[in-house]
Write a protein that holds these residues in place. Structure first.
Motif, PDB file in Angstrom:
ATOM      1  N   GLN A  67      69.582  11.615 -35.795  1.00 42.51           N
ATOM      2  CA  GLN A  67      68.334  11.877 -36.511  1.00 42.51           C
ATOM      3  C   GLN A  67      68.286  13.334 -36.991  1.00 42.51           C
ATOM      4  O   GLN A  67      68.958  14.205 -36.407  1.00 42.51           O
ATOM      5  N   PRO A  68      67.511  13.616 -38.031  1.00 41.71           N
ATOM      6  CA  PRO A  68      67.340  15.010 -38.462  1.00 41.71           C
ATOM      7  C   PRO A  68      66.897  15.889 -37.301  1.00 41.71           C
ATOM      8  O   PRO A  68      66.039  15.493 -36.498  1.00 41.71           O
ATOM      9  N   GLY A  69      67.521  17.062 -37.217  1.00 43.76           N
ATOM     10  CA  GLY A  69      67.251  17.966 -36.114  1.00 43.76           C
ATOM     11  C   GLY A  69      68.164  17.770 -34.918  1.00 43.76           C
ATOM     12  O   GLY A  69      68.158  18.593 -33.985  1.00 43.76           O
ATOM     13  N   GLY A  70      68.956  16.717 -34.931  1.00 45.40           N
ATOM     14  CA  GLY A  70      69.862  16.429 -33.831  1.00 45.40           C
ATOM     15  C   GLY A  70      71.153  17.215 -33.893  1.00 45.40           C
ATOM     16  O   GLY A  70      71.357  18.036 -34.801  1.00 45.40           O
ATOM     17  N   SER A  71      72.033  16.950 -32.923  1.00 44.10           N
ATOM     18  CA  SER A  71      73.289  17.688 -32.808  1.00 44.10           C
ATOM     19  C   SER A  71      74.462  16.733 -32.621  1.00 44.10           C
ATOM     20  O   SER A  71      74.303  15.636 -32.075  1.00 44.10           O
ATOM     21  N   LEU A  72      75.613  17.195 -33.065  1.00 44.83           N
ATOM     22  CA  LEU A  72      76.882  16.508 -32.817  1.00 44.83           C
ATOM     23  C   LEU A  72      77.951  17.565 -32.606  1.00 44.83           C
ATOM     24  O   LEU A  72      77.859  18.675 -33.150  1.00 44.83           O
ATOM     25  N   ARG A  73      78.979  17.190 -31.848  1.00 39.03           N
ATOM     26  CA  ARG A  73      80.134  18.069 -31.677  1.00 39.03           C
ATOM     27  C   ARG A  73      81.379  17.318 -32.124  1.00 39.03           C
ATOM     28  O   ARG A  73      81.750  16.305 -31.518  1.00 39.03           O
TER      29      ARG A  73
END
Length: 124
Positions: free
Chosen positions: A13-19
Protein backbone atom coordinates in the motif's frame (compact mmCIF):
# COMPACT_ATOMS: atom_id res chain seq x y z
CA UNK A 1 28.65 -17.32 -15.80
CA UNK A 2 27.51 -13.97 -14.49
CA UNK A 3 24.12 -14.16 -12.86
CA UNK A 4 22.00 -11.59 -11.02
CA UNK A 5 18.80 -12.67 -9.31
CA UNK A 6 16.41 -10.12 -7.79
CA UNK A 7 13.87 -10.85 -5.10
CA UNK A 8 11.71 -9.03 -2.58
CA UNK A 9 9.15 -7.38 -4.80
CA UNK A 10 5.43 -7.48 -4.19
CA UNK A 11 2.22 -5.56 -3.64
CA UNK A 12 2.29 -2.85 -1.00
CA UNK A 13 0.00 0.00 0.00
CA UNK A 14 1.10 3.64 -0.40
CA UNK A 15 3.39 4.57 2.45
CA UNK A 16 4.59 0.99 2.86
CA UNK A 17 8.07 -0.49 2.58
CA UNK A 18 9.86 -3.23 0.69
CA UNK A 19 13.44 -4.46 0.67
CA UNK A 20 14.78 -5.73 -2.64
CA UNK A 21 17.73 -8.09 -2.78
CA UNK A 22 20.06 -8.90 -5.66
CA UNK A 23 22.07 -12.12 -5.43
CA UNK A 24 25.20 -12.00 -7.57
CA UNK A 25 27.20 -15.00 -8.75
CA UNK A 26 29.87 -15.85 -11.31
CA UNK A 27 32.04 -12.83 -10.52
CA UNK A 28 33.66 -10.98 -7.60
CA UNK A 29 31.22 -8.29 -6.49
CA UNK A 30 33.99 -6.19 -4.85
CA UNK A 31 35.26 -4.91 -8.20
CA UNK A 32 32.00 -3.66 -9.71
CA UNK A 33 29.68 -0.75 -9.19
CA UNK A 34 26.08 -1.94 -8.92
CA UNK A 35 22.75 -0.26 -9.43
CA UNK A 36 19.01 -0.61 -9.33
CA UNK A 37 16.95 0.41 -12.34
CA UNK A 38 13.22 0.25 -12.90
CA UNK A 39 10.87 0.13 -15.85
CA UNK A 40 7.19 1.00 -15.71
CA UNK A 41 4.77 -0.10 -18.47
CA UNK A 42 5.21 2.03 -21.57
CA UNK A 43 8.27 3.81 -20.19
CA UNK A 44 11.99 3.51 -20.63
CA UNK A 45 14.21 1.86 -18.06
CA UNK A 46 15.50 4.47 -15.60
CA UNK A 47 18.25 4.47 -13.03
CA UNK A 48 17.04 4.59 -9.43
CA UNK A 49 20.19 4.24 -7.34
CA UNK A 50 23.79 3.09 -7.65
CA UNK A 51 26.67 2.23 -5.35
CA UNK A 52 30.31 2.38 -6.28
CA UNK A 53 32.81 -0.40 -5.72
CA UNK A 54 35.81 1.54 -4.42
CA UNK A 55 34.36 3.60 -1.56
CA UNK A 56 30.71 2.61 -1.44
CA UNK A 57 29.52 6.07 -2.42
CA UNK A 58 25.89 6.20 -3.49
CA UNK A 59 23.70 8.19 -5.85
CA UNK A 60 19.93 8.44 -6.12
CA UNK A 61 17.35 9.55 -8.61
CA UNK A 62 15.90 12.79 -7.24
CA UNK A 63 12.40 11.44 -6.72
CA UNK A 64 13.59 8.64 -4.41
CA UNK A 65 16.11 10.57 -2.31
CA UNK A 66 15.33 10.26 1.37
CA UNK A 67 13.04 7.27 0.76
CA UNK A 68 15.31 4.62 -0.81
CA UNK A 69 18.64 3.32 0.47
CA UNK A 70 21.05 1.19 -1.53
CA UNK A 71 23.65 -1.00 0.18
CA UNK A 72 25.97 -3.86 -0.61
CA UNK A 73 27.46 -6.81 1.24
CA UNK A 74 30.43 -8.02 -0.78
CA UNK A 75 31.08 -10.97 1.53
CA UNK A 76 27.59 -12.27 0.81
CA UNK A 77 27.54 -11.18 -2.85
CA UNK A 78 24.37 -9.17 -2.25
CA UNK A 79 23.08 -5.74 -3.18
CA UNK A 80 20.00 -4.34 -1.48
CA UNK A 81 17.47 -1.59 -2.01
CA UNK A 82 15.45 -0.55 1.02
CA UNK A 83 12.37 1.33 -0.17
CA UNK A 84 10.29 3.31 2.31
CA UNK A 85 7.22 5.50 1.91
CA UNK A 86 6.44 3.86 -1.42
CA UNK A 87 4.10 5.71 -3.76
CA UNK A 88 2.03 4.55 -6.76
CA UNK A 89 4.55 6.17 -9.11
CA UNK A 90 7.18 3.73 -7.81
CA UNK A 91 5.28 0.87 -9.44
CA UNK A 92 7.60 -0.86 -11.91
CA UNK A 93 9.74 -3.88 -12.55
CA UNK A 94 12.99 -3.35 -10.66
CA UNK A 95 16.27 -4.64 -12.11
CA UNK A 96 19.71 -5.11 -10.63
CA UNK A 97 22.60 -4.19 -12.91
CA UNK A 98 26.38 -4.67 -12.90
CA UNK A 99 28.52 -1.84 -14.19
CA UNK A 100 31.74 -2.23 -16.14
CA UNK A 101 33.98 -0.54 -13.57
CA UNK A 102 34.22 0.85 -10.07
CA UNK A 103 32.31 4.09 -10.31
CA UNK A 104 28.63 4.86 -9.95
CA UNK A 105 26.41 5.62 -12.93
CA UNK A 106 22.68 5.79 -13.61
CA UNK A 107 23.10 5.35 -17.34
CA UNK A 108 21.87 1.95 -18.46
CA UNK A 109 24.40 1.80 -21.31
CA UNK A 110 27.17 1.59 -18.69
CA UNK A 111 25.86 -1.75 -17.43
CA UNK A 112 26.72 -5.11 -18.95
CA UNK A 113 24.67 -7.58 -16.95
CA UNK A 114 21.08 -7.56 -15.70
CA UNK A 115 18.81 -9.70 -13.61
CA UNK A 116 15.35 -10.83 -14.67
CA UNK A 117 13.61 -8.21 -12.54
CA UNK A 118 11.15 -8.21 -9.66
CA UNK A 119 7.72 -6.56 -9.78
CA UNK A 120 6.89 -3.81 -7.30
CA UNK A 121 3.28 -2.66 -7.22
CA UNK A 122 2.14 0.18 -4.97
CA UNK A 123 -1.62 0.39 -4.76
CA UNK A 124 -4.40 0.74 -2.24
Amino acid sequence: QVQLVESGGGLVQPGGSLRLSCAASGFTLDYYAMAWFRQAPGKQREGVSCISANDGSTYYKTSVKGRFTISRNNARNRVYLQMNNLQPEDTAVYYCGRRRGYFCSLQSDDYDSWGQGTQVTVSS
